[in-house]
Design an enzyme around this catalytic site. Structure first.
Site, PDB file in Angstrom:
ATOM      1  N   ASP A  57       0.891  -1.170   0.000  1.00 35.41           N
ATOM      2  CA  ASP A  57       0.000   0.000   0.000  1.00 35.41           C
ATOM      3  C   ASP A  57       0.922   1.212   0.000  1.00 35.41           C
ATOM      4  O   ASP A  57       1.213   1.796   1.032  1.00 35.41           O
ATOM      5  CB  ASP A  57      -0.892  -0.035   1.241  1.00 35.41           C
ATOM      6  CG  ASP A  57      -2.002   0.993   1.197  1.00 35.41           C
ATOM      7  OD1 ASP A  57      -2.152   1.674   0.160  1.00 35.41           O
ATOM      8  OD2 ASP A  57      -2.731   1.128   2.197  1.00 35.41           O
TER       9      ASP A  57
ATOM     10  N   CYS B 208      -3.454   5.216  -3.456  1.00 35.52           N
ATOM     11  CA  CYS B 208      -4.659   6.047  -3.473  1.00 35.52           C
ATOM     12  C   CYS B 208      -4.380   7.253  -4.369  1.00 35.52           C
ATOM     13  O   CYS B 208      -4.587   8.403  -3.991  1.00 35.52           O
ATOM     14  CB  CYS B 208      -5.076   6.468  -2.070  1.00 35.52           C
ATOM     15  SG  CYS B 208      -3.778   7.262  -1.095  1.00 35.52           S
TER      16      CYS B 208
END
Length: 452
Positions: A329, A382
């Protein structure tokens, strides 16, 4: 921090509450926006300092001021365009029209100059409110985004550039993920009925809670169900990214950039604690919240915290070449989360993008050493910027030529819920979720397999 707030120290509590009218909140918002502009600091820090300096303001007042500030930052460029000025006052005035749809007369009622209200609208301000338009505005203004990332965003979003950027300028919903270690979504829904809860459009364990007119949702972190580990606050896009990672019971999985542990908890929930989970992060400070979250949720994971300092040892060295699945991530610009962090887009600079790209290369190379032959790397950001997404994956494939392959997006999507495949954008090496297409933050997912 700008002009001093005009409250008398001797006012009693009742008077203090009475003075924070909508007009007074506008004055406070201008003060906070001035602090952000002059000191180039995060909005959250400026709002916190304002609250500490004005303790008479209740939580509702602080939330209302924060909503005005964030809405103004969401529409900073377009508000400045129609008002002909990027001064904090002008940006707030423009955002009241663009974001909240207030007519000139309604804005004038707030800017009356009476008591603690901002000074009255000038003739020019009123005229711009009534006739200002974005019809001839350039894309970076119409979409409220930094001009230097427009080529990247255009490459990612194509003809949907402006609609997607407008979706990124709206307020984000409040989503939670039900913890399967405690029970199912249907088991929790009755406890959230009073909050207007409804299932999220895609994530099978997601629940969406309506937010109020002030942009704030209920204080779910103090509910008994949260304290008992029944749910975590997590955007649906983040939930879907963890779901597409497709963790399997019996696997050894490393969450390489675990941070506070949101995706570690999701992986534990999905595998019903059937996988060996190892969570770590390059910044040991970011791991601090994970321990309490693991205890609350009942999730089982081993946390390996690196020591600070230049001479720190690699806490994963003993695992090289043995891991079934590595979740990355990755640190990124966060362009996909501009709905929640609108000030971040205005603080973004080319140098910070270059720094993130370099960090992504490093963490992907570390993941490549960890994964076993036949194992997989799940790369998540993101971000909406191809430089951080497909280009990062392409860089790994080039540096490790002949040893890794990107899994086709259709194969990755097979692990997700029905309907998601038609909503996402499929890219060269992965898939992209966006506010317009999926109603989520802008998450990118790529799965990379190591050849046997």
């Amino acid at each position: 921090m700008g002009q001093a707030w005009p409250f008398r120290v001797g006012l009693d509590a009742v008077e203090r509450i009475r003075t924070l009218t909508p007009a007074a909140r506008c004055s406070a918002a201008i003060e906070v926006l001035t602090d952000i502009a002059e000191r180039r600091r995060p909005a959250a820090d400026a709002l916190k300092d304002w609250g500490l300096a004005h303790r008479f303001a209740g939580s509702g007042d602080r939330a209302g001021i924060a909503s005005l500030v964030y809405d103004a930052l969401r529409r900073r460029a377009s508000a400045a365009w129609i008002m002909g000025s990027d001064a904090p006052r002008a940006v707030l005035i423009g955002s009241l029209r663009l974001q909240q749809g207030l007519a000139a007369a309604s804005v004038a009622a707030l800017f009356s100059g009476e008591r603690f209200a901002p000074a009255p609208l000038s003739d020019d301000e009123r005229a711009r409110l009534e006739s200002g338009t974005l019809e001839e505005a350039p894309p970076e203004v119409a979409g409220d985004a930094p001009a230097f990332v427009l080529p990247e965003l255009t490459a990612a979003l194509g003809d949907d550039l402006i609609p997607e950027l407008k979706a990124l300028a709206r307020r984000a919903p409040l989503d939670i993920r039900v913890n399967a270690l405690r029970g199912g979504r249907d088991d929790l829904m009755p406890a959230l009925e009073a909050h207007g809860a409804a299932p999220t459009p895609h994530a099978p364990m997601g629940v969406r809670i309506p937010i109020g007119a002030d942009g704030r949702g209920p204080a779910l972190h103090v509910e008994a169900e949260f304290l008992d580990g029944w749910y975590e606050i997590q955007d649906e896009g983040s939930q879907l990214a963890a779901l597409l990672a497709d963790p399997q019971a019996g696997e050894t999985i490393v969450d390489l950039c675990a941070g506070g542990g949101g995706k570690t908890l999701a992986l534990a929930s999905q595998t019903r604690n059937g996988a060996r989970l190892i969570a770590t992060d390059g910044d040991p400070r970011r791991l601090a919240p994970i321990h309490d979250r693991l205890r609350r949720s009942g999730a089982a994971a081993e946390v390996r915290t690196p020591r600070s300092g230049k001479a720190r040892a690699d806490v994963l060295e003993d695992l090289d070449g043995t891991i079934d699945r590595v979740l990355v991530d990755a640190p990124c610009t966060g362009s996909g989360t501009w709905r929640r962090n609108p000030d971040a887009k205005w603080r973004l600079r080319p140098g910070s993008l270059a720094l993130r790209v370099a960090e992504q290369s490093q963490v992907l190379d570390r993941a490549a050493k960890l994964v076993r032959p036949g194992g997989r790397i799940v790369y998540i950001t993101c971000s909406l910027l191809p430089a951080e997404n497909d280009a990062a994956v392409a860089g790994l494939l080039s540096r490790w030529r002949g040893r890794f392959d990107a899994v086709p997006a259709q194969t990755v999507l097979a692990a997700g819920p029905p309907g998601l495949a038609s909503a996402v954008r499929q890219t060269a090496h992965g898939l992209q979720m966006t506010p317009l297409r999926t109603g989520t933050d802008g998450f990118y997912v790529s799965v990379i397999t190591r050849r046997s």
